[in-house]
Design a protein around this motif. Structure first.
Motif, PDB file in Angstrom:
ATOM      1  N   ASN A 205      12.683   6.160   8.043  1.00  0.00           N
ATOM      2  CA  ASN A 205      12.734   5.093   8.790  1.00  0.00           C
ATOM      3  C   ASN A 205      12.633   3.734   8.252  1.00  0.00           C
ATOM      4  OD1 ASN A 205      13.220   6.508  11.522  1.00  0.00           O
ATOM      5  ND2 ASN A 205      11.224   7.215  11.239  1.00  0.00           N
ATOM      6  N   ASP A 206      12.403   3.834   6.866  1.00  0.00           N
ATOM      7  CA  ASP A 206      12.094   2.800   5.971  1.00  0.00           C
ATOM      8  C   ASP A 206      12.946   2.655   4.823  1.00  0.00           C
ATOM      9  OD1 ASP A 206      10.691   1.034   4.146  1.00  0.00           O
ATOM     10  OD2 ASP A 206       9.104   1.057   5.640  1.00  0.00           O
ATOM     11  N   GLU A 207      13.728   1.591   4.364  1.00  0.00           N
ATOM     12  CA  GLU A 207      14.663   1.356   3.653  1.00  0.00           C
ATOM     13  C   GLU A 207      13.967   1.311   2.287  1.00  0.00           C
ATOM     14  OE1 GLU A 207      15.558  -3.349   3.428  1.00  0.00           O
ATOM     15  OE2 GLU A 207      16.833  -1.981   4.337  1.00  0.00           O
ATOM     16  N   VAL A 208      12.723   0.796   2.117  1.00  0.00           N
ATOM     17  CA  VAL A 208      11.953   0.784   0.902  1.00  0.00           C
ATOM     18  C   VAL A 208      11.396   2.110   0.159  1.00  0.00           C
ATOM     19  CG1 VAL A 208       9.902  -0.011  -0.182  1.00  0.00           C
ATOM     20  CG2 VAL A 208      10.826  -1.485   1.193  1.00  0.00           C
ATOM     21  N   TYR A 209      11.200   2.901   1.428  1.00  0.00           N
ATOM     22  CA  TYR A 209      10.658   4.337   0.864  1.00  0.00           C
ATOM     23  C   TYR A 209      12.122   5.164   0.610  1.00  0.00           C
ATOM     24  CZ  TYR A 209       6.036   3.606   2.819  1.00  0.00           C
ATOM     25  OH  TYR A 209       4.738   2.943   2.996  1.00  0.00           O
ATOM     26  N   ARG A 210      13.173   4.851   1.220  1.00  0.00           N
ATOM     27  CA  ARG A 210      14.391   5.627   0.763  1.00  0.00           C
ATOM     28  C   ARG A 210      14.688   5.190  -0.570  1.00  0.00           C
ATOM     29  NH1 ARG A 210      15.919   4.432   6.346  1.00  0.00           N
ATOM     30  NH2 ARG A 210      17.023   2.462   5.908  1.00  0.00           N
ATOM     31  N   ALA A 211      14.575   4.032  -0.778  1.00  0.00           N
ATOM     32  CA  ALA A 211      14.809   3.339  -2.257  1.00  0.00           C
ATOM     33  C   ALA A 211      13.772   4.004  -3.322  1.00  0.00           C
ATOM     34  CB  ALA A 211      14.769   1.927  -2.373  1.00  0.00           C
ATOM     35  N   VAL A 212      12.835   4.234  -2.971  1.00  0.00           N
ATOM     36  CA  VAL A 212      11.645   4.920  -3.887  1.00  0.00           C
ATOM     37  C   VAL A 212      11.954   6.170  -4.182  1.00  0.00           C
ATOM     38  CG1 VAL A 212       9.440   5.628  -4.033  1.00  0.00           C
ATOM     39  CG2 VAL A 212       9.730   3.343  -3.236  1.00  0.00           C
ATOM     40  N   ARG A 213      12.283   7.006  -2.792  1.00  0.00           N
ATOM     41  CA  ARG A 213      13.004   8.303  -2.999  1.00  0.00           C
ATOM     42  C   ARG A 213      14.159   8.710  -3.980  1.00  0.00           C
ATOM     43  NH1 ARG A 213      13.957  12.436   2.116  1.00  0.00           N
ATOM     44  NH2 ARG A 213      13.712  14.396   1.051  1.00  0.00           N
ATOM     45  N   ALA A 214      14.811   7.420  -3.783  1.00  0.00           N
ATOM     46  CA  ALA A 214      16.276   7.759  -4.520  1.00  0.00           C
ATOM     47  C   ALA A 214      15.928   7.597  -5.956  1.00  0.00           C
ATOM     48  CB  ALA A 214      17.155   6.715  -3.904  1.00  0.00           C
ATOM     49  N   ARG A 215      14.839   6.967  -6.444  1.00  0.00           N
ATOM     50  CA  ARG A 215      14.686   6.800  -7.782  1.00  0.00           C
ATOM     51  C   ARG A 215      13.907   8.075  -8.517  1.00  0.00           C
ATOM     52  NH1 ARG A 215      12.816   1.489  -6.160  1.00  0.00           N
ATOM     53  NH2 ARG A 215      10.886   2.165  -6.447  1.00  0.00           N
ATOM     54  N   ALA A 216      14.639   9.137  -8.031  1.00  0.00           N
ATOM     55  CA  ALA A 216      14.083  10.428  -8.822  1.00  0.00           C
ATOM     56  C   ALA A 216      12.488  10.722  -8.475  1.00  0.00           C
ATOM     57  CB  ALA A 216      14.527  10.532 -10.139  1.00  0.00           C
ATOM     58  N   ASP A 217      12.233  10.364  -7.374  1.00  0.00           N
ATOM     59  CA  ASP A 217      10.573  10.384  -6.958  1.00  0.00           C
ATOM     60  C   ASP A 217       9.797   9.587  -7.849  1.00  0.00           C
ATOM     61  OD1 ASP A 217      11.002  12.401  -5.158  1.00  0.00           O
ATOM     62  OD2 ASP A 217      10.831  14.011  -6.500  1.00  0.00           O
ATOM     63  N   ASP A 218      10.122   8.672  -8.247  1.00  0.00           N
ATOM     64  CA  ASP A 218       9.342   7.460  -9.035  1.00  0.00           C
ATOM     65  C   ASP A 218       8.905   6.477  -8.032  1.00  0.00           C
ATOM     66  OD1 ASP A 218       8.330   5.527 -10.472  1.00  0.00           O
ATOM     67  OD2 ASP A 218      10.138   4.589 -11.306  1.00  0.00           O
ATOM     68  N   SER A 219       7.523   6.366  -7.956  1.00  0.00           N
ATOM     69  CA  SER A 219       7.092   5.509  -6.963  1.00  0.00           C
ATOM     70  C   SER A 219       6.872   4.365  -7.218  1.00  0.00           C
ATOM     71  CB  SER A 219       5.532   6.158  -6.472  1.00  0.00           C
ATOM     72  OG  SER A 219       4.719   6.543  -7.681  1.00  0.00           O
ATOM     73  N   THR A 220       7.220   3.716  -8.804  1.00  0.00           N
ATOM     74  CA  THR A 220       7.047   2.454  -9.099  1.00  0.00           C
ATOM     75  C   THR A 220       7.738   1.373  -8.018  1.00  0.00           C
ATOM     76  OG1 THR A 220       7.188   3.202 -11.291  1.00  0.00           O
ATOM     77  CG2 THR A 220       7.695   0.798 -10.723  1.00  0.00           C
ATOM     78  N   GLY A 221       7.043   0.408  -7.719  1.00  0.00           N
ATOM     79  CA  GLY A 221       7.567  -0.639  -6.632  1.00  0.00           C
ATOM     80  C   GLY A 221       7.082  -0.185  -5.259  1.00  0.00           C
ATOM     81  N   LEU A 222       6.583   0.847  -4.874  1.00  0.00           N
ATOM     82  CA  LEU A 222       6.052   1.116  -3.528  1.00  0.00           C
ATOM     83  C   LEU A 222       4.930   0.353  -3.314  1.00  0.00           C
ATOM     84  CD1 LEU A 222       6.184   3.002  -1.163  1.00  0.00           C
ATOM     85  CD2 LEU A 222       4.809   4.745  -2.387  1.00  0.00           C
ATOM     86  N   PHE A 223       3.962   0.060  -4.305  1.00  0.00           N
ATOM     87  CA  PHE A 223       2.932  -0.634  -4.026  1.00  0.00           C
ATOM     88  C   PHE A 223       2.797  -1.651  -5.183  1.00  0.00           C
ATOM     89  CE2 PHE A 223       1.519   3.354  -3.043  1.00  0.00           C
ATOM     90  CZ  PHE A 223       1.268   3.423  -1.553  1.00  0.00           C
ATOM     91  N   GLN A 224       2.498  -2.966  -4.473  1.00  0.00           N
ATOM     92  CA  GLN A 224       2.366  -4.308  -5.315  1.00  0.00           C
ATOM     93  C   GLN A 224       1.187  -4.311  -6.128  1.00  0.00           C
ATOM     94  OE1 GLN A 224       2.702  -7.927  -3.159  1.00  0.00           O
ATOM     95  NE2 GLN A 224       3.067  -9.233  -4.843  1.00  0.00           N
ATOM     96  N   VAL A 225      -0.052  -3.965  -5.797  1.00  0.00           N
ATOM     97  CA  VAL A 225      -1.216  -4.156  -6.531  1.00  0.00           C
ATOM     98  C   VAL A 225      -2.092  -2.948  -6.439  1.00  0.00           C
ATOM     99  CG1 VAL A 225      -1.270  -6.855  -5.944  1.00  0.00           C
ATOM    100  CG2 VAL A 225      -2.121  -4.910  -4.266  1.00  0.00           C
ATOM    101  N   GLY A 226      -2.662  -2.710  -7.374  1.00  0.00           N
ATOM    102  CA  GLY A 226      -3.547  -1.422  -7.476  1.00  0.00           C
ATOM    103  C   GLY A 226      -4.907  -1.973  -7.984  1.00  0.00           C
ATOM    104  N   PHE A 227      -5.718  -0.739  -7.838  1.00  0.00           N
ATOM    105  CA  PHE A 227      -7.082  -1.019  -8.355  1.00  0.00           C
ATOM    106  C   PHE A 227      -7.379   0.358  -8.832  1.00  0.00           C
ATOM    107  CE2 PHE A 227     -11.740  -0.701  -7.426  1.00  0.00           C
ATOM    108  CZ  PHE A 227     -12.177  -1.957  -7.866  1.00  0.00           C
ATOM    109  N   SER A 228      -8.264   0.217  -9.846  1.00  0.00           N
ATOM    110  CA  SER A 228      -8.949   1.337 -10.860  1.00  0.00           C
ATOM    111  C   SER A 228     -10.112   1.158 -11.075  1.00  0.00           C
ATOM    112  CB  SER A 228      -8.004   2.084 -11.730  1.00  0.00           C
ATOM    113  OG  SER A 228      -8.418   3.043 -12.073  1.00  0.00           O
TER     114      SER A 228
END
Length: 289
Positions: A266-289
Motif C-alpha cells: 500500500n505504499d509506493e516508497v516501500y514498493r520502490a525500496v523492495r524493487a531495488r533488490a532489498d536495498d533499504s537505501t532511501g527508506l529513511f532520510q536521517v539516522g543515529f548511531s
C-alpha cells in the motif's frame, strides 16, 4: 539466501620493516580500504605486517555481510585470548555450539509465533503513514537516494560533558542513549520545523542469550518515531524518547525486509525500496548511531 559457501580464513603476511611510519600508514589504509569479495572469498582476512624491533601489526578484515560489530569484538577477544594463552590445551567454546544457521531457524520459528506476529504488527503500525521528508537546510540540491559516498567530521566534546549528561539522564530516569537521541531529534526539529520524525538506527538484535557468542550479521535496521513539541521541555522529550527506545528494542527481532514486504502493498516508497533488490537505501532520510 546462500551467497557463497564458507571460505577458509585468508592469512597474509607482509614485510614492512623498511617502510617509514607514513608509508606504513598509507599501506594499512590501502589494505583496509580493499573491498572484500563475498562470493569468492575469503570473507575473513588476517593480515600480519612485520615491523622493526620484532613488532607485528595485525589487521583483521571481515566482509560486512559475514559479521557485525559485535562479532568483530568477539573475534578480537578470542584472538587475544589465544595469543596470550598460546601453547595451552584449553580452547574457547566459541558460539556455545550454536551457529548462525541455528539463529536463522529460530528467527523463522519466531516469526511464525504469536509473539513474532505481534512484533510485525508493531512495525506495520510504526512505519505506515511515514512523516514527510525533512526540509533540512542544504548547501546544494541533493538526490532523493544518496549515492553511497560518505564522510566523517570529527569534533571534540568538552571535558565533563559526559558526566553531566549522565547525571541528567539519571535524574530523568532515562538512558544516556535516550538523551542523545532526544537531543538529535530536537536539533532536526529545530532545523526543519518538523514535529514528527522517523530516525533509523542499527539494532544489535542479540535478543537471545544462546546466540550472543555466535559470529554473524545479526544487526537489524530499526526506526524510532518521535514527536517534537517546541512548547514541551527537553526533559519531557527525553522521557518520551526513552519509552520509544524501549518499545523499539523489544521488537527489534523482526527482519527489516519482512516489514518492507508487508508495507509495500500500500505504499509506493516501500514498493520502490523492495524493487531495488532489498536495498533499504532511501527508506529513511536521517539516522543515529
Amino acid at each position: 539466501r546462500l551467497v557463497s559457501d564458507v571460505h577458509p580464513t585468508g592469512l597474509e603476511t607482509y614485510n614492512a620493516e623498511d617502510l617509514s611510519e607514513a608509508e606504513f600508514r598509507e599501506l594499512i589504509v590501502a589494505r583496509a580500504s580493499e573491498i572484500s569479495d563475498l562470493e569468492n572469498g575469503p570473507v575473513f582476512r588476517l593480515l600480519v605486517f612485520h615491523r622493526p624491533d620484532d613488532t607485528d601489526v595485525v589487521l583483521l578484515k571481515i566482509q560486512e555481510m559475514a559479521g557485525d560489530g559485535w562479532s568483530l569484538l568477539m573475534i578480537i577477544q578470542e584472538l587475544l585470548a589465544r595469543y596470550t594463552g598460546f601453547g595451552s590445551a584449553e580452547l574457547l567454546d566459541a558460539g556455545g555450539g550454536k551457529s548462525f544457521d541455528d539463529y536463522l531457524l529460530w528467527q523463522r520459528r519466531f516469526m511464525d509465533s504469536p509473539v513474532g506476529q505481534e512484533s510485525l504488527a508493531f512495525w506495520r503500525q510504526r512505519l505506515a503513514g511515514r512523516p514527510p521528508r525533512l526540509a533540512l537546510p542544504q548547501d546544494r540540491p541533493r538526490k532523493p537516494v544518496p549515492p553511497g559516498r560518505s564522510g566523517v567530521i570529527p569534533f571534540r566534546i568538552a571535558g565533563g560533558f559526559g558526566a553531566e549528561m549522565g547525571s541528567f539522564a539519571k535524574a530523568q530516569g532515562v538512558s544516556d542513549f535516550a538523551v542523545m537521541l532526544a537531543a538529535y531529534a530536537a536539533l532536526l526539529g529545530g532545523y526543519s520545523g518538523a514535529r514528527e520524525l522517523l530516525i533509523h538506527s542499527a539494532g544489535a538484535n542479540r535478543t537471545q542469550r544462546e546466540f550472543e557468542s555466535v559470529v554473524g550479521f545479526f544487526t537489524n535496521l530499526i526506526a524510532y518515531r518521535l514527536s517534537v513539541d517546541p512548547e514541551a521541555s527537553f526533559a519531557r522529550l527525553c522521557r518520551a524518547t526513552q519509552e520509544e527506545v524501549q518499545a523499539v528494542l523489544s521488537n527489534q527481532a523482526v527482519p527489516t525486509q519482512q516489514v518492507i514486504a508487508e508495507l509495500a502493498e500500500n505504499d509506493e516508497v516501500y514498493r520502490a525500496v523492495r524493487a531495488r533488490a532489498d536495498d533499504s537505501t532511501g527508506l529513511f532520510q536521517v539516522g543515529f548511531s
